[in-house]
Design an enzyme around this catalytic site. Sequence first.
Site, PDB file in Angstrom:
ATOM      1  N   GLY A 270      -8.513 -12.386  18.519  1.00  0.00           N
ATOM      2  CA  GLY A 270      -8.202 -13.198  17.248  1.00  0.00           C
ATOM      3  C   GLY A 270      -6.953 -12.546  16.500  1.00  0.00           C
ATOM      4  O   GLY A 270      -6.006 -12.084  17.286  1.00  0.00           O
TER       5      GLY A 270
ATOM      6  N   LEU B 207      -4.481 -14.570  16.152  1.00  0.00           N
ATOM      7  CA  LEU B 207      -3.582 -15.111  17.618  1.00  0.00           C
ATOM      8  C   LEU B 207      -1.988 -15.101  17.190  1.00  0.00           C
ATOM      9  O   LEU B 207      -1.796 -15.478  15.975  1.00  0.00           O
ATOM     10  CB  LEU B 207      -3.925 -16.462  17.930  1.00  0.00           C
ATOM     11  CG  LEU B 207      -5.586 -16.356  18.168  1.00  0.00           C
ATOM     12  CD1 LEU B 207      -5.956 -17.723  18.696  1.00  0.00           C
ATOM     13  CD2 LEU B 207      -5.957 -15.119  19.300  1.00  0.00           C
ATOM     14  N   HIS B 208      -1.206 -14.879  18.152  1.00  0.00           N
ATOM     15  CA  HIS B 208       0.198 -15.022  18.080  1.00  0.00           C
ATOM     16  C   HIS B 208       0.679 -15.833  19.437  1.00  0.00           C
ATOM     17  O   HIS B 208      -0.053 -15.999  20.005  1.00  0.00           O
ATOM     18  CB  HIS B 208       0.802 -13.820  17.779  1.00  0.00           C
ATOM     19  CG  HIS B 208       0.471 -12.772  18.700  1.00  0.00           C
ATOM     20  ND1 HIS B 208       0.724 -12.703  20.160  1.00  0.00           N
ATOM     21  CD2 HIS B 208      -0.389 -11.530  18.632  1.00  0.00           C
ATOM     22  CE1 HIS B 208       0.264 -11.845  20.593  1.00  0.00           C
ATOM     23  NE2 HIS B 208      -0.419 -10.942  19.704  1.00  0.00           N
TER      24      HIS B 208
ATOM     25  N   HIS C 179      -0.809 -14.700  22.798  1.00  0.00           N
ATOM     26  CA  HIS C 179      -2.035 -15.372  23.032  1.00  0.00           C
ATOM     27  C   HIS C 179      -1.807 -16.862  23.378  1.00  0.00           C
ATOM     28  O   HIS C 179      -2.524 -17.318  24.435  1.00  0.00           O
ATOM     29  CB  HIS C 179      -3.032 -15.217  21.721  1.00  0.00           C
ATOM     30  CG  HIS C 179      -3.258 -13.899  21.381  1.00  0.00           C
ATOM     31  ND1 HIS C 179      -2.959 -13.549  20.253  1.00  0.00           N
ATOM     32  CD2 HIS C 179      -4.125 -12.789  21.863  1.00  0.00           C
ATOM     33  CE1 HIS C 179      -3.498 -12.301  20.026  1.00  0.00           C
ATOM     34  NE2 HIS C 179      -3.935 -11.869  21.064  1.00  0.00           N
TER      35      HIS C 179
ATOM     36  N   GLN D 142     -15.151  -1.023  22.068  1.00  0.00           N
ATOM     37  CA  GLN D 142     -13.720  -0.509  22.696  1.00  0.00           C
ATOM     38  C   GLN D 142     -13.003   0.146  21.608  1.00  0.00           C
ATOM     39  O   GLN D 142     -11.741   0.557  21.873  1.00  0.00           O
ATOM     40  CB  GLN D 142     -12.816  -1.725  23.101  1.00  0.00           C
ATOM     41  CG  GLN D 142     -12.332  -2.701  22.040  1.00  0.00           C
ATOM     42  CD  GLN D 142     -11.383  -3.992  23.130  1.00  0.00           C
ATOM     43  OE1 GLN D 142     -12.201  -4.779  23.647  1.00  0.00           O
ATOM     44  NE2 GLN D 142     -10.343  -4.022  22.822  1.00  0.00           N
TER      45      GLN D 142
ATOM     46  N   GLN E 153      -4.844  -2.385  31.013  1.00  0.00           N
ATOM     47  CA  GLN E 153      -6.254  -3.215  30.737  1.00  0.00           C
ATOM     48  C   GLN E 153      -6.158  -4.513  31.797  1.00  0.00           C
ATOM     49  O   GLN E 153      -7.228  -4.732  32.650  1.00  0.00           O
ATOM     50  CB  GLN E 153      -6.109  -4.074  29.263  1.00  0.00           C
ATOM     51  CG  GLN E 153      -7.224  -4.917  29.206  1.00  0.00           C
ATOM     52  CD  GLN E 153      -7.159  -5.546  27.726  1.00  0.00           C
ATOM     53  OE1 GLN E 153      -7.553  -4.842  26.804  1.00  0.00           O
ATOM     54  NE2 GLN E 153      -6.308  -6.676  27.412  1.00  0.00           N
TER      55      GLN E 153
ATOM     56  N   SER F  51      -0.760  -8.179  17.483  1.00  0.00           N
ATOM     57  CA  SER F  51      -1.312  -8.262  16.022  1.00  0.00           C
ATOM     58  C   SER F  51      -1.532  -6.939  14.986  1.00  0.00           C
ATOM     59  O   SER F  51      -1.377  -7.093  13.883  1.00  0.00           O
ATOM     60  CB  SER F  51      -2.927  -8.815  15.960  1.00  0.00           C
ATOM     61  OG  SER F  51      -3.398  -8.411  17.522  1.00  0.00           O
ATOM     62  N   ARG F  52      -0.748  -5.824  15.586  1.00  0.00           N
ATOM     63  CA  ARG F  52      -0.868  -4.876  14.768  1.00  0.00           C
ATOM     64  C   ARG F  52       0.764  -4.429  14.021  1.00  0.00           C
ATOM     65  O   ARG F  52       0.759  -4.037  13.238  1.00  0.00           O
ATOM     66  CB  ARG F  52      -0.957  -3.424  15.667  1.00  0.00           C
ATOM     67  CG  ARG F  52      -2.488  -3.281  16.070  1.00  0.00           C
ATOM     68  CD  ARG F  52      -2.845  -2.195  16.811  1.00  0.00           C
ATOM     69  NE  ARG F  52      -4.319  -2.034  17.026  1.00  0.00           N
ATOM     70  CZ  ARG F  52      -4.946  -2.007  18.032  1.00  0.00           C
ATOM     71  NH1 ARG F  52      -4.185  -2.403  19.322  1.00  0.00           N
ATOM     72  NH2 ARG F  52      -6.253  -1.855  18.240  1.00  0.00           N
TER      73      ARG F  52
HETATM   74  P1  AMP Z   1      -5.825  -8.909  22.219  1.00  0.00           P
HETATM   75  O1  AMP Z   1      -6.314 -10.079  21.252  1.00  0.00           O
HETATM   76  O2  AMP Z   1      -4.890  -7.989  21.717  1.00  0.00           O
HETATM   77  O3  AMP Z   1      -7.034  -8.317  22.709  1.00  0.00           O
HETATM   78  O4  AMP Z   1      -5.104  -9.670  23.462  1.00  0.00           O
HETATM   79  C1  AMP Z   1      -5.872 -10.857  23.972  1.00  0.00           C
HETATM   80  C2  AMP Z   1      -4.881 -10.946  25.411  1.00  0.00           C
HETATM   81  O5  AMP Z   1      -3.540 -11.538  24.782  1.00  0.00           O
HETATM   82  C3  AMP Z   1      -4.699  -9.868  26.203  1.00  0.00           C
HETATM   83  O6  AMP Z   1      -4.988 -10.265  27.380  1.00  0.00           O
HETATM   84  C4  AMP Z   1      -3.464  -9.428  25.859  1.00  0.00           C
HETATM   85  O7  AMP Z   1      -2.918  -8.605  27.003  1.00  0.00           O
HETATM   86  C5  AMP Z   1      -2.816 -10.660  25.627  1.00  0.00           C
HETATM   87  N1  AMP Z   1      -1.523 -10.483  24.704  1.00  0.00           N
HETATM   88  C6  AMP Z   1      -1.443  -9.737  23.531  1.00  0.00           C
HETATM   89  N2  AMP Z   1      -0.006  -9.593  23.147  1.00  0.00           N
HETATM   90  C7  AMP Z   1       0.640 -10.172  24.253  1.00  0.00           C
HETATM   91  C8  AMP Z   1       2.112 -10.602  24.107  1.00  0.00           C
HETATM   92  N3  AMP Z   1       2.898 -10.069  23.082  1.00  0.00           N
HETATM   93  N4  AMP Z   1       2.427 -11.289  25.314  1.00  0.00           N
HETATM   94  C9  AMP Z   1       1.754 -11.807  26.076  1.00  0.00           C
HETATM   95  N5  AMP Z   1       0.237 -11.572  26.011  1.00  0.00           N
HETATM   96  C10 AMP Z   1      -0.201 -10.926  25.196  1.00  0.00           C
END
Ligand code: AMP
Length: 284
Positions: free
Chosen positions: A34, A36-37, A40, A64, A156, A189-190
Amino acid sequence: MTTLTVTNAIIAQQELSRRLARKGKTIAIVPTMGALHEGHLSLIRRGLKKADVVVTTIFVNPTQFAPNEDLNRYPRDPQGDLNKIKQAGGQVVFIPSAAEMYPEAFETYISVENLTRTLEGGVRPTHFRGVTTVVAKLFNIVRPDVALFGMKDYQQAMVLKRMTVDMNWPIDFVICPTVREKDGLALSSRNRFLSPESRRQAPALYLALRAARRLVREGKTDAASIENTMRAIIGQDAPSAIVDYIAFTEMETLRPVSIIGKQTVASLAARFGTVRLIDNLKIA
Ligand code: AMP
């Protein structure tokens, strides 16, 4: 499907997936936590090109996070997330509860043995067991034909790809490029927790990775000296950053390399106060 369908119960998502499959629709899954940016959303858009229906999952997965990590501080924006998914063209969102995903009697974990020992796994020893377990569960619930993950979380992606192959899930595993701010900072998101000064310094991480790629293109192969250059750039441009690690690894195996050859990824983790950022770049 033009409207956004939200499922919460596991059985509801299982039934929906079964119904879609019976109609001959292919399913792509985009697992997220979530907040989301654009990173995502880029996965959702790519998913729409690869399958009929994209199921975005939103679940801040407790297994995790280590006890000392930021589970309770993890940003949440459910309404904003739904709007963004809808705009990107996603059709289904699965938002399970922690209580249903991990009932009291839960005690089965899935772990990838070796790929998880280095890099992030070295600093966060229980992290990937939580990631692989939850993604395995999500695969079993959603039954996707395609799964999309970001290169942003390089290790990951490699760990989950290994799991998918090892478990013989017939899922097309797609790794998408990292989406960045204009100044190079990888979207995360951080990032919102960075102080204005740290936010100003944070693009140095990407600058250091780009410098590594440039040195390799110029013919340099010695990882230690490239790392020194990277540390100098970060020390200069991001004095507040504490570097957890800089590593050079073979793309798929994550084996460390001291002489840069083909298919090498440079990756790093750095902390700005309590905010820990990771980034990487394929440098050869
Ligand atoms: P998260 O919500 O951080 O667990 O990320 C969900 C998915 O989005 C994971 O597959 C991440 O690798 C991907 N993701 C996160 N940040 C980015 C980004 N800046 N560019 C592309 N994919 C991303």
